[in-house]
Design an enzyme around this catalytic site. Structure first.
Site, PDB file in Angstrom:
ATOM      1  N   ASP A  60       0.819  -1.204   0.000  1.00  0.00           N
ATOM      2  CA  ASP A  60       0.000   0.000   0.000  1.00  0.00           C
ATOM      3  C   ASP A  60       0.858   1.261   0.000  1.00  0.00           C
ATOM      4  O   ASP A  60       0.451   2.296  -0.547  1.00  0.00           O
ATOM      5  CB  ASP A  60      -0.933  -0.007   1.210  1.00  0.00           C
ATOM      6  CG  ASP A  60      -2.029  -1.062   1.083  1.00  0.00           C
ATOM      7  OD1 ASP A  60      -2.243  -1.564  -0.041  1.00  0.00           O
ATOM      8  OD2 ASP A  60      -2.651  -1.398   2.109  1.00  0.00           O
ATOM      9  N   GLY A  61       2.035   1.201   0.615  1.00  0.00           N
ATOM     10  CA  GLY A  61       2.925   2.354   0.606  1.00  0.00           C
ATOM     11  C   GLY A  61       3.362   2.725  -0.802  1.00  0.00           C
ATOM     12  O   GLY A  61       3.474   3.907  -1.143  1.00  0.00           O
ATOM     13  N   ARG A 166      -4.903  16.423  25.038  1.00  0.00           N
ATOM     14  CA  ARG A 166      -3.517  16.005  25.265  1.00  0.00           C
ATOM     15  C   ARG A 166      -3.399  14.543  24.874  1.00  0.00           C
ATOM     16  O   ARG A 166      -4.317  13.753  25.124  1.00  0.00           O
ATOM     17  CB  ARG A 166      -3.113  16.172  26.733  1.00  0.00           C
ATOM     18  CG  ARG A 166      -2.800  17.585  27.161  1.00  0.00           C
ATOM     19  CD  ARG A 166      -2.248  17.610  28.582  1.00  0.00           C
ATOM     20  NE  ARG A 166      -1.830  18.937  28.978  1.00  0.00           N
ATOM     21  CZ  ARG A 166      -1.162  19.199  30.104  1.00  0.00           C
ATOM     22  NH1 ARG A 166      -0.866  18.211  30.936  1.00  0.00           N
ATOM     23  NH2 ARG A 166      -0.804  20.430  30.399  1.00  0.00           N
TER      24      ARG A 166
END
Length: 285
Positions: A60-61, A166
């Site tokens: 997929d990259g 946070r």
């Protein structure tokens, strides 16, 4: 016709498949271009201009790299999986030539995927600011830095303040990216037909924060809190947005991109086949 081949240069089997595909295409009278190996030619920008098809050979990259090359040009992309999961790809190496042949003949299913336009603002040590833009098929991620400290930030949607959080960061993804970092952070799996954005806090330091979806016309803004100047990074489709040294990210603005990416697959059910295979215990079956 002209085809751009985008292989994963670090995989010998993907390169072997790319060379075999090139030979077959040339025999069919199709012109062939190759994307550059980024490790050998890091400063070279590839283009799909004038191409009729882009073939990604890798995981997929690699397909995400192909999408960055195509951008808003509207050139269809077909992915051949040489990776671990191949969620976005259409077929495996055993069906390489048949899949590309069907793609060139217009016999594959067309899946239009929404994109993201990302604007990141950075602040230099002298207080001046500058902006970097990014294109994403998957997502924008704001993440804590290598020091490991939590980051604090405000999230707003179309001018409406949602919350100050946070945690380790925040992901804004497309439906396509909902099965990537957003899913790993606890977000939902979203059908590719959804054209809004998926917003997911990463390890928030509260039990109240939840993922939420936006409309396609919304604008999501993530502003870093000046009260907690922790190290932080901005990533687009897993790639850091280039920034000047000794500067830090202060704001990211995300909206739907002005065009879609066209992925080719076998059928309208390909997405759910992949969901079953990858996320519900059917990997390798």
């Amino acid at each position: 016709m002209k085809v751009l081949i985008v292989p994963n240069f670090s995989r010998a089997d993907a390169l072997e498949g790319a060379r075999a595909l090139e030979g077959w295409l040339l025999d069919q009278g199709v012109d062939v271009l190759w994307a550059h190996d980024k490790k050998l030619f890091p400063g070279v920008d590839d283009s799909a201009e004038g191409c009729d098809l882009v073939v990604s050979l890798g995981g997929d990259g690699t397909l995400l790299r192909a999408a960055r090359i195509v951008g808003y040009e509207g050139v269809p992309i077909v992915g051949i999986s040489y990776g671990h999961l191949g969620f976005l790809t259409a077929a495996g190496p055993e069906d390489l030539v048949a899949t590309v042949e069907d793609a060139l003949a217009g016999e594959l299913h067309v899946s239009r995927r929404a994109t993201l336009d990302v604007e990141c603002e950075f602040e230099r040590a002298d207080g001046s600011t500058y902006v970097r833009h990014g294109f994403a098929l998957n997502d924008l991620a704001v993440a804590r830095g290598g020091a490991g400290n939590m980051i604090e930030f405000d999230v707003s949607v179309s001018g409406k303040h949602i919350d100050r959080l946070r945690g380790d960061g925040f992901v804004v993804s497309t439906a396509t990216g909902s099965t990537g970092y957003a899913l790993a952070s606890g977000g939902p799996i979203v059908t590719p037909e959804f054209t809004g954005m998926v917003c997911v806090p990463i390890a928030p330091h509260t039990i109240m924060a939840r993922a939420f979806l936006t409309s396609p016309s919304d604008v999501v803004e993530i502003e870093m809190s000046p009260e907690r100047p922790s190290m932080r990074h901005f990533f687009v489709d897993g790639q850091p947005i280039a920034r000047e040294k000794h500067s830090r990210g202060v704001r990211a603005t995300v909206r739907r991109g002005r065009g879609d990416v066209i992925l080719l697959d076998r059928s309208a059910q390909s997405f759910y086949d992949s969901v079953s295979r990858v996320f519900y215990g059917q990997v390798g079956k």
